[in-house]
Design an enzyme around this catalytic site. Sequence first.
Site, PDB file in Angstrom:
ATOM      1  N   GLU A 163       2.674  45.924  -7.025  1.00  0.00           N
ATOM      2  CA  GLU A 163       3.628  46.047  -5.916  1.00  0.00           C
ATOM      3  C   GLU A 163       4.391  47.373  -6.007  1.00  0.00           C
ATOM      4  OE1 GLU A 163       5.435  42.216  -6.545  1.00  0.00           O
ATOM      5  OE2 GLU A 163       3.538  41.287  -5.946  1.00  0.00           O
ATOM      6  N   GLY A 212       0.007  36.009  -5.613  1.00  0.00           N
ATOM      7  CA  GLY A 212       0.747  35.335  -4.542  1.00  0.00           C
ATOM      8  C   GLY A 212      -0.140  34.716  -3.485  1.00  0.00           C
ATOM      9  N   GLU A 243      -3.829  42.072 -13.569  1.00  0.00           N
ATOM     10  CA  GLU A 243      -3.469  41.288 -12.385  1.00  0.00           C
ATOM     11  C   GLU A 243      -4.306  41.752 -11.198  1.00  0.00           C
ATOM     12  OE1 GLU A 243       0.802  39.602 -12.693  1.00  0.00           O
ATOM     13  OE2 GLU A 243       0.947  41.632 -11.945  1.00  0.00           O
ATOM     14  N   GLY A 283       4.276  34.969 -11.483  1.00  0.00           N
ATOM     15  CA  GLY A 283       5.230  35.268 -10.425  1.00  0.00           C
ATOM     16  C   GLY A 283       5.859  33.983  -9.894  1.00  0.00           C
ATOM     17  N   GLY A 284       5.305  33.459  -8.811  1.00  0.00           N
ATOM     18  CA  GLY A 284       5.885  32.309  -8.120  1.00  0.00           C
ATOM     19  C   GLY A 284       6.230  31.136  -9.029  1.00  0.00           C
ATOM     20  N   ASN A 315       7.788  37.061 -13.931  1.00  0.00           N
ATOM     21  CA  ASN A 315       8.263  38.182 -13.115  1.00  0.00           C
ATOM     22  C   ASN A 315       8.893  37.582 -11.857  1.00  0.00           C
ATOM     23  OD1 ASN A 315       8.602  40.417 -11.525  1.00  0.00           O
ATOM     24  ND2 ASN A 315       6.408  40.869 -11.285  1.00  0.00           N
ATOM     25  N   TRP A 316      10.204  37.639 -11.798  1.00  0.00           N
ATOM     26  CA  TRP A 316      10.894  37.011 -10.658  1.00  0.00           C
ATOM     27  C   TRP A 316      10.796  37.854  -9.398  1.00  0.00           C
ATOM     28  CZ3 TRP A 316      16.248  35.165 -13.010  1.00  0.00           C
ATOM     29  CH2 TRP A 316      15.991  34.258 -14.046  1.00  0.00           C
ATOM     30  N   LYS A 317      10.371  39.092  -9.547  1.00  0.00           N
ATOM     31  CA  LYS A 317      10.278  40.013  -8.402  1.00  0.00           C
ATOM     32  C   LYS A 317      11.628  40.077  -7.688  1.00  0.00           C
ATOM     33  CE  LYS A 317       5.376  39.056  -8.257  1.00  0.00           C
ATOM     34  NZ  LYS A 317       4.127  39.000  -7.501  1.00  0.00           N
ATOM     35  N   SER A 370      -1.492  34.129  -9.490  1.00  0.00           N
ATOM     36  CA  SER A 370      -1.529  32.700  -9.146  1.00  0.00           C
ATOM     37  C   SER A 370      -1.705  31.789 -10.363  1.00  0.00           C
ATOM     38  CB  SER A 370      -2.606  32.417  -8.092  1.00  0.00           C
ATOM     39  OG  SER A 370      -2.304  33.121  -6.900  1.00  0.00           O
ATOM     40  N   HIS A 393       3.366  47.633 -11.985  1.00  0.00           N
ATOM     41  CA  HIS A 393       2.982  46.445 -11.221  1.00  0.00           C
ATOM     42  C   HIS A 393       2.341  46.903  -9.906  1.00  0.00           C
ATOM     43  CE1 HIS A 393       3.122  42.746  -8.941  1.00  0.00           C
ATOM     44  NE2 HIS A 393       3.258  42.119 -10.098  1.00  0.00           N
TER      45      HIS A 393
HETATM   46  P1  13P Z   1       1.970  35.149  -8.639  1.00  0.00           P
HETATM   47  O1  13P Z   1       1.977  34.355  -9.913  1.00  0.00           O
HETATM   48  O2  13P Z   1       3.022  34.721  -7.655  1.00  0.00           O
HETATM   49  O3  13P Z   1       0.591  35.231  -8.042  1.00  0.00           O
HETATM   50  O4  13P Z   1       2.378  36.658  -9.036  1.00  0.00           O
HETATM   51  C1  13P Z   1       1.715  37.289 -10.071  1.00  0.00           C
HETATM   52  C2  13P Z   1       2.427  38.540 -10.369  1.00  0.00           C
HETATM   53  O5  13P Z   1       2.371  39.500  -9.616  1.00  0.00           O
HETATM   54  C3  13P Z   1       3.229  38.606 -11.597  1.00  0.00           C
HETATM   55  O6  13P Z   1       3.610  39.902 -11.889  1.00  0.00           O
END
Ligand code: 13P
Length: 251
Positions: free
Chosen positions: A101, A175, A169, A234-235, A11-13, A213, A99
């Site tokens: 977020e 993050g 999640e 994510g990251g 997920n590149w957000k 993470s 998600h």
């Molecule tokens: P991180 O891997 O950056 O913690 O993000 C997880 C995430 O929200 C994937 O959707």
Amino acid sequence: MTQRRPLIAGNWKMNCLRADGLALASGLAAKAAEKGSLGCDVLVCPPATLLSEAVGVTKGSAVSIGGQDCHAAMSGAHTGDLAATMLADIGAEYVLVGHSERRADHGESSTDIRKKALSAHDAGLVAVVCVGETEEERDLGATLPVVNGQVAVSLPDGATAKNTVVAYEPVWAIGTGRTASVEEVAEVHSAIRAELVARFDDGDQFRILYGGSVKPSNAAELLGLADVDGALVGGASLKVEDFWQIIESCA
Ligand code: 13P
């Protein structure tokens, strides 16, 4: 014995301008082509601006493309939103819904998310339905009721293992560099599995991803757990090498 093929999803957000995003998508497609057969399915979810071109540069490869959200309606006066049919139309195969977020930034409820998942299904997309407790809810000992409640309401009755993936999640692990312990992950995944099995005929076939993470150094341990059928990253999905190492952890 159930056979669930793992899914590693990135997920590149709200990251990546065009050059970096396309280099990342095509870099992954090239790695996948070089490797031949992979031990998992691979999905990347770029921002909306890059979806169409990302489909283009990954065409014919093992890398699928997904949106990060969709609207519950198929068309209409919804400025700034994307319909699931629009995602399907440009060649996306998946869409993330719910998600944390989106739940936090846009006030989306599990009922909203169920409607989005339904619209994803109607458009022929696989809905990746995200659930997870906040730190406060965990500290209150409410993790399982919160997550089970989100799963119960966010998944439509027509969900199947083919059209739906569940992603757990924990909000406090996103993050932050703080991953849930293997015991914590195993406990929640097995509770989600029990709920899926109780409700759906093919509940034992649904893939349940862990996210929060995930990185090359912890992926293998998490992916080794009984009810962890992949990761939502994510990251660490923003660098070809890191994401590739996570993909390789499935082999
Ligand atoms: P991180 O891997 O950056 O913690 O993000 C997880 C995430 O929200 C994937 O959707």
